[in-house]
Design a protein around this motif. Structure first.
Motif, PDB file in Angstrom:
ATOM      1  N   LEU A  15       0.711  -1.170  -0.009  1.00 39.23           N
ATOM      2  CA  LEU A  15      -0.066  -0.037   0.094  1.00 39.23           C
ATOM      3  C   LEU A  15       0.845   1.197   0.072  1.00 39.23           C
ATOM      4  O   LEU A  15       0.665   2.171  -0.600  1.00 39.23           O
ATOM      5  N   LEU A  16       1.994   1.354   0.765  1.00 39.87           N
ATOM      6  CA  LEU A  16       2.838   2.290   0.758  1.00 39.87           C
ATOM      7  C   LEU A  16       3.551   2.672  -0.467  1.00 39.87           C
ATOM      8  O   LEU A  16       3.452   3.517  -1.055  1.00 39.87           O
ATOM      9  N   VAL A  17       3.971   1.692  -1.093  1.00 38.43           N
ATOM     10  CA  VAL A  17       4.726   1.489  -2.431  1.00 38.43           C
ATOM     11  C   VAL A  17       3.802   2.183  -3.291  1.00 38.43           C
ATOM     12  O   VAL A  17       3.871   2.826  -4.211  1.00 38.43           O
ATOM     13  N   ARG A  18       2.592   1.779  -3.369  1.00 35.07           N
ATOM     14  CA  ARG A  18       1.760   2.228  -4.520  1.00 35.07           C
ATOM     15  C   ARG A  18       1.312   3.793  -4.350  1.00 35.07           C
ATOM     16  O   ARG A  18       1.283   4.354  -5.134  1.00 35.07           O
ATOM     17  N   HIS A  19       1.030   3.967  -3.106  1.00 34.46           N
ATOM     18  CA  HIS A  19       0.985   5.552  -2.928  1.00 34.46           C
ATOM     19  C   HIS A  19       2.125   6.359  -3.015  1.00 34.46           C
ATOM     20  O   HIS A  19       1.922   7.263  -3.492  1.00 34.46           O
ATOM     21  N   ARG A  20       3.238   5.929  -2.863  1.00 31.67           N
ATOM     22  CA  ARG A  20       4.390   6.627  -2.892  1.00 31.67           C
ATOM     23  C   ARG A  20       4.679   6.731  -4.692  1.00 31.67           C
ATOM     24  O   ARG A  20       5.069   7.933  -5.047  1.00 31.67           O
ATOM     25  N   LEU A  21       4.602   5.770  -5.209  1.00 29.03           N
ATOM     26  CA  LEU A  21       4.908   5.788  -6.657  1.00 29.03           C
ATOM     27  C   LEU A  21       3.992   6.378  -7.493  1.00 29.03           C
ATOM     28  O   LEU A  21       4.029   7.115  -8.313  1.00 29.03           O
ATOM     29  N   ALA A  22       2.602   6.671  -6.704  1.00 28.75           N
ATOM     30  CA  ALA A  22       1.521   7.070  -7.488  1.00 28.75           C
ATOM     31  C   ALA A  22       1.905   8.676  -7.384  1.00 28.75           C
ATOM     32  O   ALA A  22       1.476   9.639  -8.378  1.00 28.75           O
ATOM     33  N   ARG A  23       2.532   9.459  -6.357  1.00 24.13           N
ATOM     34  CA  ARG A  23       3.108  10.710  -6.353  1.00 24.13           C
ATOM     35  C   ARG A  23       4.471  10.847  -6.901  1.00 24.13           C
ATOM     36  O   ARG A  23       4.947  12.015  -7.216  1.00 24.13           O
ATOM     37  N   TRP A  25       7.253   9.648  -6.173  1.00 27.82           N
ATOM     38  CA  TRP A  25       8.584   9.941  -5.224  1.00 27.82           C
ATOM     39  C   TRP A  25       9.109   8.896  -4.972  1.00 27.82           C
ATOM     40  O   TRP A  25       8.845   7.704  -5.041  1.00 27.82           O
ATOM     41  N   SER A  26      10.638   8.890  -4.729  1.00 30.18           N
ATOM     42  CA  SER A  26      11.401   7.996  -4.324  1.00 30.18           C
ATOM     43  C   SER A  26      11.279   7.763  -2.758  1.00 30.18           C
ATOM     44  O   SER A  26      10.609   8.674  -2.133  1.00 30.18           O
ATOM     45  N   GLN A  27      11.787   6.782  -2.463  1.00 31.48           N
ATOM     46  CA  GLN A  27      11.971   6.477  -0.977  1.00 31.48           C
ATOM     47  C   GLN A  27      12.725   7.570  -0.184  1.00 31.48           C
ATOM     48  O   GLN A  27      12.321   8.041   1.037  1.00 31.48           O
ATOM     49  N   ARG A  28      13.657   8.046  -0.699  1.00 30.44           N
ATOM     50  CA  ARG A  28      14.291   9.511  -0.136  1.00 30.44           C
ATOM     51  C   ARG A  28      13.440  10.541  -0.201  1.00 30.44           C
ATOM     52  O   ARG A  28      13.298  11.269   0.964  1.00 30.44           O
ATOM     53  N   GLU A  47      14.562   3.574   6.576  1.00 28.57           N
ATOM     54  CA  GLU A  47      13.213   3.198   7.158  1.00 28.57           C
ATOM     55  C   GLU A  47      11.930   2.868   6.443  1.00 28.57           C
ATOM     56  O   GLU A  47      11.248   2.025   6.641  1.00 28.57           O
ATOM     57  N   VAL A  48      11.824   3.972   5.390  1.00 28.68           N
ATOM     58  CA  VAL A  48      10.751   3.884   4.535  1.00 28.68           C
ATOM     59  C   VAL A  48      10.996   2.613   3.726  1.00 28.68           C
ATOM     60  O   VAL A  48       9.880   1.641   3.529  1.00 28.68           O
ATOM     61  N   SER A  49      12.157   2.162   3.404  1.00 31.08           N
ATOM     62  CA  SER A  49      12.407   0.616   2.682  1.00 31.08           C
ATOM     63  C   SER A  49      11.887  -0.470   3.738  1.00 31.08           C
ATOM     64  O   SER A  49      11.198  -1.571   3.045  1.00 31.08           O
ATOM     65  N   ALA A  67       0.038   9.134   6.435  1.00 28.73           N
ATOM     66  CA  ALA A  67      -1.326   9.486   5.766  1.00 28.73           C
ATOM     67  C   ALA A  67      -1.458  11.019   5.477  1.00 28.73           C
ATOM     68  O   ALA A  67      -1.872  11.099   4.212  1.00 28.73           O
ATOM     69  N   PHE A  68      -0.937  11.726   6.299  1.00 27.73           N
ATOM     70  CA  PHE A  68      -0.705  13.209   5.742  1.00 27.73           C
ATOM     71  C   PHE A  68       0.092  13.414   4.556  1.00 27.73           C
ATOM     72  O   PHE A  68      -0.668  14.039   3.439  1.00 27.73           O
ATOM     73  N   VAL A  69       1.196  12.881   4.488  1.00 29.07           N
ATOM     74  CA  VAL A  69       2.122  12.992   3.450  1.00 29.07           C
ATOM     75  C   VAL A  69       1.799  12.476   1.911  1.00 29.07           C
ATOM     76  O   VAL A  69       1.722  12.962   0.903  1.00 29.07           O
ATOM     77  N   LEU A  70       1.049  11.194   2.097  1.00 27.98           N
ATOM     78  CA  LEU A  70       0.657  10.451   1.063  1.00 27.98           C
ATOM     79  C   LEU A  70      -0.817  10.868   0.734  1.00 27.98           C
ATOM     80  O   LEU A  70      -1.357  10.162  -0.270  1.00 27.98           O
ATOM     81  N   ASP A  71      -1.606  11.443   1.523  1.00 25.78           N
ATOM     82  CA  ASP A  71      -2.958  11.896   1.344  1.00 25.78           C
ATOM     83  C   ASP A  71      -3.836  10.638   1.047  1.00 25.78           C
ATOM     84  O   ASP A  71      -4.515  10.383   0.346  1.00 25.78           O
TER      85      ASP A  71
END
Length: 133
Positions: A15-23, A25-28, A47-49, A67-71
């Protein structure tokens, strides 16, 4: 006629990967956004990894900021985190976790033991007195 199975709810990592990539964004970048939002400068992309690979599950503090940063609604992340914890606790007792209790990856023994390498100590007992790292 049977009804279709309920939709499979994802664990937290995917779930985190999906929302991060939708934005885009890299893990960094995700770590930087989390640090900026939370006012904490100690979160790294490592830690994100770990969260994404489900080696660790973030606590409530970081779930709220994720939740806040990934909306994403915090309840969605909290439910996924609970699901991940349940699955991890069930799998922890199963086969394939660790071959020997307390063994470290790569077959290396614990503190003070070099795994039988030539010229190394096999006495155990941890760090030497006066040794610094």
């Amino acid at each position: 006629m049977t009804s279709p199975p309920p939709p499979r709810r994802p664990q937290l990592g995917p779930l985190l990967v999906r929302h991060r990539l939708a934005r885009g964004w890299s893990q960094r970048r995700t770590a930087a956004e989390l640090c900026a939002a939370a006012g904490v400068a100690t979160l790294s992309r490592h830690e994100v990894s770990r969260w994404e690979r489900q080696r660790r599950v973030p606590d409530g503090f970081w779930l709220g900021w994720l939740a806040f940063v990934l909306d994403v609604p915090v309840v969605v992340l909290a439910e996924a985190a609970a699901r991940t914890r349940r699955i991890r606790s069930t799998a922890a007792g199963g086969p394939g976790r660790r071959g020997v209790a307390g063994a470290r990856p790569g077959g290396r023994a614990g503190s003070g033991h070099d795994g039988g390498r030539p010229g190394g100590s096999t006495r155990g007992g941890g760090a030497r007195a006066g040794a610094t790292r």
